[in-house]
Scaffold this active site. Sequence first.
Site, PDB file in Angstrom:
ATOM      1  N   ASP A  85       0.716  20.097 -30.349  1.00 10.14           N
ATOM      2  CA  ASP A  85       1.006  20.654 -29.033  1.00 10.14           C
ATOM      3  C   ASP A  85       2.484  20.598 -28.702  1.00 10.14           C
ATOM      4  O   ASP A  85       3.270  19.927 -29.367  1.00 10.14           O
ATOM      5  CB  ASP A  85       0.176  19.935 -27.957  1.00 10.14           C
ATOM      6  CG  ASP A  85       0.146  18.416 -28.123  1.00 10.14           C
ATOM      7  OD1 ASP A  85       0.992  17.880 -28.860  1.00 10.14           O
ATOM      8  OD2 ASP A  85      -0.717  17.775 -27.523  1.00 10.14           O
ATOM      9  N   ASN A 144      -8.368  10.020 -20.817  1.00  7.58           N
ATOM     10  CA  ASN A 144      -9.519  10.795 -20.329  1.00  7.58           C
ATOM     11  C   ASN A 144     -10.254  11.485 -21.487  1.00  7.58           C
ATOM     12  O   ASN A 144     -11.067  12.371 -21.259  1.00  7.58           O
ATOM     13  CB  ASN A 144      -9.074  11.826 -19.282  1.00  7.58           C
ATOM     14  CG  ASN A 144      -8.090  12.849 -19.844  1.00  7.58           C
ATOM     15  OD1 ASN A 144      -7.749  12.803 -21.025  1.00  7.58           O
ATOM     16  ND2 ASN A 144      -7.636  13.754 -19.000  1.00  7.58           N
ATOM     17  N   HIS A 188      -8.778  13.260 -23.866  1.00 10.58           N
ATOM     18  CA  HIS A 188      -8.159  14.476 -24.402  1.00 10.58           C
ATOM     19  C   HIS A 188      -7.665  14.258 -25.835  1.00 10.58           C
ATOM     20  O   HIS A 188      -7.273  13.160 -26.213  1.00 10.58           O
ATOM     21  CB  HIS A 188      -7.067  15.038 -23.478  1.00 10.58           C
ATOM     22  CG  HIS A 188      -5.806  14.240 -23.393  1.00 10.58           C
ATOM     23  ND1 HIS A 188      -5.255  13.852 -22.203  1.00 10.58           N
ATOM     24  CD2 HIS A 188      -4.969  13.783 -24.351  1.00 10.58           C
ATOM     25  CE1 HIS A 188      -4.133  13.194 -22.440  1.00 10.58           C
ATOM     26  NE2 HIS A 188      -3.935  13.132 -23.736  1.00 10.58           N
ATOM     27  N   GLU A 193      -8.017  19.056 -22.416  1.00 13.41           N
ATOM     28  CA  GLU A 193      -8.495  18.186 -21.343  1.00 13.41           C
ATOM     29  C   GLU A 193     -10.011  18.301 -21.194  1.00 13.41           C
ATOM     30  O   GLU A 193     -10.618  19.237 -21.725  1.00 13.41           O
ATOM     31  CB  GLU A 193      -7.833  18.616 -20.018  1.00 13.41           C
ATOM     32  CG  GLU A 193      -6.315  18.581 -20.032  1.00 13.41           C
ATOM     33  CD  GLU A 193      -5.736  17.175 -19.966  1.00 13.41           C
ATOM     34  OE1 GLU A 193      -6.491  16.190 -20.107  1.00 13.41           O
ATOM     35  OE2 GLU A 193      -4.516  17.058 -19.760  1.00 13.41           O
TER      36      GLU A 193
HETATM   37  C1  F6R Z   1       0.103  14.346 -28.328  1.00 12.38           C
HETATM   38  C2  F6R Z   1      -1.344  14.381 -28.237  1.00 12.38           C
HETATM   39  C3  F6R Z   1      -2.060  13.577 -27.208  1.00 12.38           C
HETATM   40  C4  F6R Z   1      -1.923  12.076 -27.456  1.00 12.38           C
HETATM   41  C5  F6R Z   1      -2.640  11.280 -26.365  1.00 12.38           C
HETATM   42  C6  F6R Z   1      -2.439   9.789 -26.551  1.00 12.38           C
HETATM   43  O1  F6R Z   1       0.556  15.256 -29.331  1.00 12.38           O
HETATM   44  O2  F6R Z   1      -1.956  15.086 -28.971  1.00 12.38           O
HETATM   45  O3  F6R Z   1      -3.411  13.946 -27.189  1.00 12.38           O
HETATM   46  O4  F6R Z   1      -2.469  11.759 -28.709  1.00 12.38           O
HETATM   47  O5  F6R Z   1      -2.133  11.644 -25.111  1.00 12.38           O
HETATM   48  O6  F6R Z   1      -1.110   9.459 -26.308  1.00 12.38           O
HETATM   49  P1  F6R Z   1      -0.534   8.025 -26.651  1.00 12.38           P
HETATM   50  O7  F6R Z   1      -0.511   7.924 -28.145  1.00 12.38           O
HETATM   51  O8  F6R Z   1       0.874   8.029 -26.085  1.00 12.38           O
HETATM   52  O9  F6R Z   1      -1.433   7.026 -26.010  1.00 12.38           O
END
Ligand code: F6R
Length: 243
Positions: A67, A136, A138, A143
């Site tokens: 992303d 959450n 994701h 989401e």
């Molecule tokens: C970022 C991504 C997100 C993260 C998620 C967890 O490229 O794909 O889905 O994996 O927000 O983020 P952290 O690792 O910072 O807890």
Amino acid sequence: MKLINVATPEEGAVKAAEIVIKQIKEKPASVLGLPTGGTPIGLYSELAKAVKSKHVDFSQIQTFNLDEYYGLSKDDPQSYYTFMNVNLYASCGLRSDQTHIPSGTAPDAEVEVNAYEAAIAQAGGLDLQVLGIGGNGHIGFNEPGTDPKSRTHVVTLTRNTREANARFFTSIDEVPTRAMTMGIQTILDAKVILLLVFGANKADILFDAFKGPVSLNNPASFLQNHPHLIVIADTAAATRLYA
Ligand code: F6R
């Protein structure tokens, strides 16, 4: 699903690096799907060490990130491109033709997401997708409520996700409101998925994702359907799975 329990995130990073390196040794032109965030930083530093000591050769791999924020330029300090450049590309000597991230400044976001999905297919699909998980549920920027059949698409970020990511910005107002992300189906099409989950704050969502029903409310629960899923969780994150 194969669950690998590790004591600490550091140990998890070493295990994850072993899996990624094995993949590249078996197929030097592997196509990797990669996340940003706090979770993979240890993995990226282990991979950089392995490249430096010539334990693995990255010269033929292709990488596709999950992303990117829409509205941030590549060289914006908060762009995911900058994150990847700092944490992986530069330290692993990856050439620009090997790395792919949706462009946050593409004039037409819809054209960009379709081109990105086509580029993944053109590369032969993802051999190994590394994932983190949001509080959450994701995955990427998919989401709760995201269509499980989704392909790379444009999303409006939830308040929850913008708040979680505000720690990297000066204030929440600076966190973009839109992003581009691989879809859930894009992720599920990867031949192997490696999900990394570290920390007590991920224990509930990890439990719901794999012990609860497959549900739109928890995008990570769709991973239950994947035939080759490896989860590396530290003890703090995995406590409820074993309770
Ligand atoms: C970022 C991504 C997100 C993260 C998620 C967890 O490229 O794909 O889905 O994996 O927000 O983020 P952290 O690792 O910072 O807890």
